[in-house]
Design a protein around this motif. Sequence first.
Motif, PDB file in Angstrom:
ATOM      1  N   ARG A 102      43.870  48.426  46.424  1.00  0.00           N
ATOM      2  CA  ARG A 102      43.690  49.359  47.545  1.00  0.00           C
ATOM      3  C   ARG A 102      42.279  49.276  48.122  1.00  0.00           C
ATOM      4  N   GLU A 103      41.285  49.040  47.256  1.00  0.00           N
ATOM      5  CA  GLU A 103      39.901  48.898  47.742  1.00  0.00           C
ATOM      6  C   GLU A 103      39.786  47.703  48.687  1.00  0.00           C
ATOM      7  N   ALA A 104      40.387  46.588  48.314  1.00  0.00           N
ATOM      8  CA  ALA A 104      40.353  45.396  49.170  1.00  0.00           C
ATOM      9  C   ALA A 104      41.104  45.653  50.472  1.00  0.00           C
ATOM     10  N   VAL A 105      42.256  46.304  50.382  1.00  0.00           N
ATOM     11  CA  VAL A 105      43.054  46.627  51.580  1.00  0.00           C
ATOM     12  C   VAL A 105      42.247  47.516  52.517  1.00  0.00           C
ATOM     13  N   LYS A 106      41.600  48.536  51.956  1.00  0.00           N
ATOM     14  CA  LYS A 106      40.803  49.450  52.779  1.00  0.00           C
ATOM     15  C   LYS A 106      39.668  48.698  53.476  1.00  0.00           C
ATOM     16  N   ALA A 107      39.020  47.798  52.746  1.00  0.00           N
ATOM     17  CA  ALA A 107      37.912  47.025  53.329  1.00  0.00           C
ATOM     18  C   ALA A 107      38.390  46.095  54.446  1.00  0.00           C
ATOM     19  N   MET A 108      39.602  45.575  54.306  1.00  0.00           N
ATOM     20  CA  MET A 108      40.156  44.688  55.338  1.00  0.00           C
ATOM     21  C   MET A 108      40.554  45.452  56.590  1.00  0.00           C
ATOM     22  N   ASN A 109      40.891  46.727  56.405  1.00  0.00           N
ATOM     23  CA  ASN A 109      41.298  47.572  57.520  1.00  0.00           C
ATOM     24  C   ASN A 109      42.480  46.961  58.288  1.00  0.00           C
ATOM     25  N   LEU A 110      43.485  46.536  57.522  1.00  0.00           N
ATOM     26  CA  LEU A 110      44.701  45.949  58.090  1.00  0.00           C
ATOM     27  C   LEU A 110      45.915  46.691  57.559  1.00  0.00           C
ATOM     28  N   THR A 124      51.383  40.477  36.772  1.00  0.00           N
ATOM     29  CA  THR A 124      50.126  41.068  37.221  1.00  0.00           C
ATOM     30  C   THR A 124      50.054  41.002  38.743  1.00  0.00           C
ATOM     31  N   ASP A 125      49.938  39.796  39.291  1.00  0.00           N
ATOM     32  CA  ASP A 125      49.716  39.616  40.735  1.00  0.00           C
ATOM     33  C   ASP A 125      50.918  40.044  41.578  1.00  0.00           C
ATOM     34  N   VAL A 126      52.080  39.481  41.285  1.00  0.00           N
ATOM     35  CA  VAL A 126      53.276  39.798  42.085  1.00  0.00           C
ATOM     36  C   VAL A 126      53.687  41.255  41.881  1.00  0.00           C
ATOM     37  N   LEU A 127      53.684  41.710  40.651  1.00  0.00           N
ATOM     38  CA  LEU A 127      54.054  43.105  40.373  1.00  0.00           C
ATOM     39  C   LEU A 127      53.110  44.076  41.090  1.00  0.00           C
ATOM     40  N   ALA A 128      51.812  43.836  41.026  1.00  0.00           N
ATOM     41  CA  ALA A 128      50.851  44.715  41.702  1.00  0.00           C
ATOM     42  C   ALA A 128      51.056  44.684  43.214  1.00  0.00           C
ATOM     43  N   GLY A 129      51.211  43.489  43.775  1.00  0.00           N
ATOM     44  CA  GLY A 129      51.419  43.367  45.220  1.00  0.00           C
ATOM     45  C   GLY A 129      52.692  44.043  45.686  1.00  0.00           C
ATOM     46  N   ASN A 130      53.769  43.849  44.944  1.00  0.00           N
ATOM     47  CA  ASN A 130      55.034  44.492  45.320  1.00  0.00           C
ATOM     48  C   ASN A 130      54.945  46.010  45.198  1.00  0.00           C
ATOM     49  N   ARG A 131      54.285  46.498  44.165  1.00  0.00           N
ATOM     50  CA  ARG A 131      54.122  47.947  44.000  1.00  0.00           C
ATOM     51  C   ARG A 131      53.306  48.540  45.142  1.00  0.00           C
ATOM     52  N   LEU A 132      52.344  47.771  45.652  1.00  0.00           N
ATOM     53  CA  LEU A 132      51.502  48.250  46.743  1.00  0.00           C
ATOM     54  C   LEU A 132      52.202  48.150  48.096  1.00  0.00           C
ATOM     55  N   GLY A 133      53.161  47.228  48.193  1.00  0.00           N
ATOM     56  CA  GLY A 133      53.891  47.075  49.454  1.00  0.00           C
ATOM     57  C   GLY A 133      53.344  45.981  50.351  1.00  0.00           C
ATOM     58  N   VAL A 134      52.592  45.030  49.760  1.00  0.00           N
ATOM     59  CA  VAL A 134      52.104  43.892  50.534  1.00  0.00           C
ATOM     60  C   VAL A 134      53.029  42.698  50.292  1.00  0.00           C
ATOM     61  N   PHE A 135      52.911  41.685  51.134  1.00  0.00           N
ATOM     62  CA  PHE A 135      53.632  40.437  50.983  1.00  0.00           C
ATOM     63  C   PHE A 135      53.101  39.758  49.720  1.00  0.00           C
ATOM     64  N   THR A 136      53.961  39.134  48.930  1.00  0.00           N
ATOM     65  CA  THR A 136      53.502  38.497  47.698  1.00  0.00           C
ATOM     66  C   THR A 136      53.811  37.001  47.722  1.00  0.00           C
ATOM     67  N   ILE A 137      52.814  36.224  47.297  1.00  0.00           N
ATOM     68  CA  ILE A 137      52.948  34.771  47.248  1.00  0.00           C
ATOM     69  C   ILE A 137      52.641  34.304  45.826  1.00  0.00           C
ATOM     70  N   LEU A 138      53.622  33.679  45.204  1.00  0.00           N
ATOM     71  CA  LEU A 138      53.442  33.112  43.869  1.00  0.00           C
ATOM     72  C   LEU A 138      53.069  31.639  44.023  1.00  0.00           C
ATOM     73  N   VAL A 139      51.948  31.261  43.438  1.00  0.00           N
ATOM     74  CA  VAL A 139      51.487  29.872  43.474  1.00  0.00           C
ATOM     75  C   VAL A 139      51.540  29.293  42.067  1.00  0.00           C
ATOM     76  N   GLU A 140      51.519  27.984  42.002  1.00  0.00           N
ATOM     77  CA  GLU A 140      51.438  27.309  40.706  1.00  0.00           C
ATOM     78  C   GLU A 140      50.009  27.442  40.186  1.00  0.00           C
ATOM     79  N   PRO A 141      49.838  27.524  38.875  1.00  0.00           N
ATOM     80  CA  PRO A 141      48.489  27.700  38.328  1.00  0.00           C
ATOM     81  C   PRO A 141      47.632  26.444  38.456  1.00  0.00           C
ATOM     82  N   MET A 142      46.325  26.691  38.644  1.00  0.00           N
ATOM     83  CA  MET A 142      45.322  25.621  38.579  1.00  0.00           C
ATOM     84  C   MET A 142      45.000  25.454  37.102  1.00  0.00           C
ATOM     85  N   ILE A 143      45.302  24.301  36.586  1.00  0.00           N
ATOM     86  CA  ILE A 143      45.067  24.048  35.169  1.00  0.00           C
ATOM     87  C   ILE A 143      44.088  22.892  35.047  1.00  0.00           C
ATOM     88  N   SER A 144      43.126  23.060  34.190  1.00  0.00           N
ATOM     89  CA  SER A 144      42.124  22.017  33.966  1.00  0.00           C
ATOM     90  C   SER A 144      42.804  20.774  33.417  1.00  0.00           C
TER      91      SER A 144
END
Length: 171
Positions: A102-110, A124-144
């Motif tokens: 929510r802090e990031a959303v407020k700062a973006m003012n969108l 974590t990411d998708v669950l939080a985004g869906n709970r907040l009501g934003v669009f969610t994008i699942l990406v493949e992990p960056m692995i060393s």
Amino acid sequence: MSKAKILQPDLVLGDIVIHITPDVIQRHNLKGLILDVDETLVPWNERIISPELLTWVEEIRPYVDLWLVSNNLSQNRIATIAKYLNLPFIYGAGKPSRRKLREAVKAMNLPLEQIAMVGDRLFTDVLAGNRLGVFTILVEPMISPHAPKKFSIRNFEVWISQQLGVSLHKN
């Protein structure tokens, strides 16, 4: 909201974050991206930013506001990455909690519908985004390339979510 729906990403990229193109941004009417850090932008516990990631940030920046929101508790680590990318950041977010998002959303003012949460993790990411009501994008992990192959928490999350009916086919 069903268990499957709350874990269902709006977009399964099927690739790493640098493959989110301006076309993807425009197609989904996005004006802001909240980016996870660990394994979304850089491999776990690395601070080195790839030249490809830096190029992607510079290419995508004209299209969207960018914020880093990480669960990582190391302010120094996340600040170092954020400084290199010249992006605002929040560390210790506690996702799937929505509070720091929510802090990031407020700062973006969108409006929420013009913001996407981008990450490599469902619980974590998708669950939080869906709970907040934003669009969610699942990406493949960056692995060393130096990391040993291991059974990751992400693999377990994918398996559980598929048992609940989540579709993770690239769309």
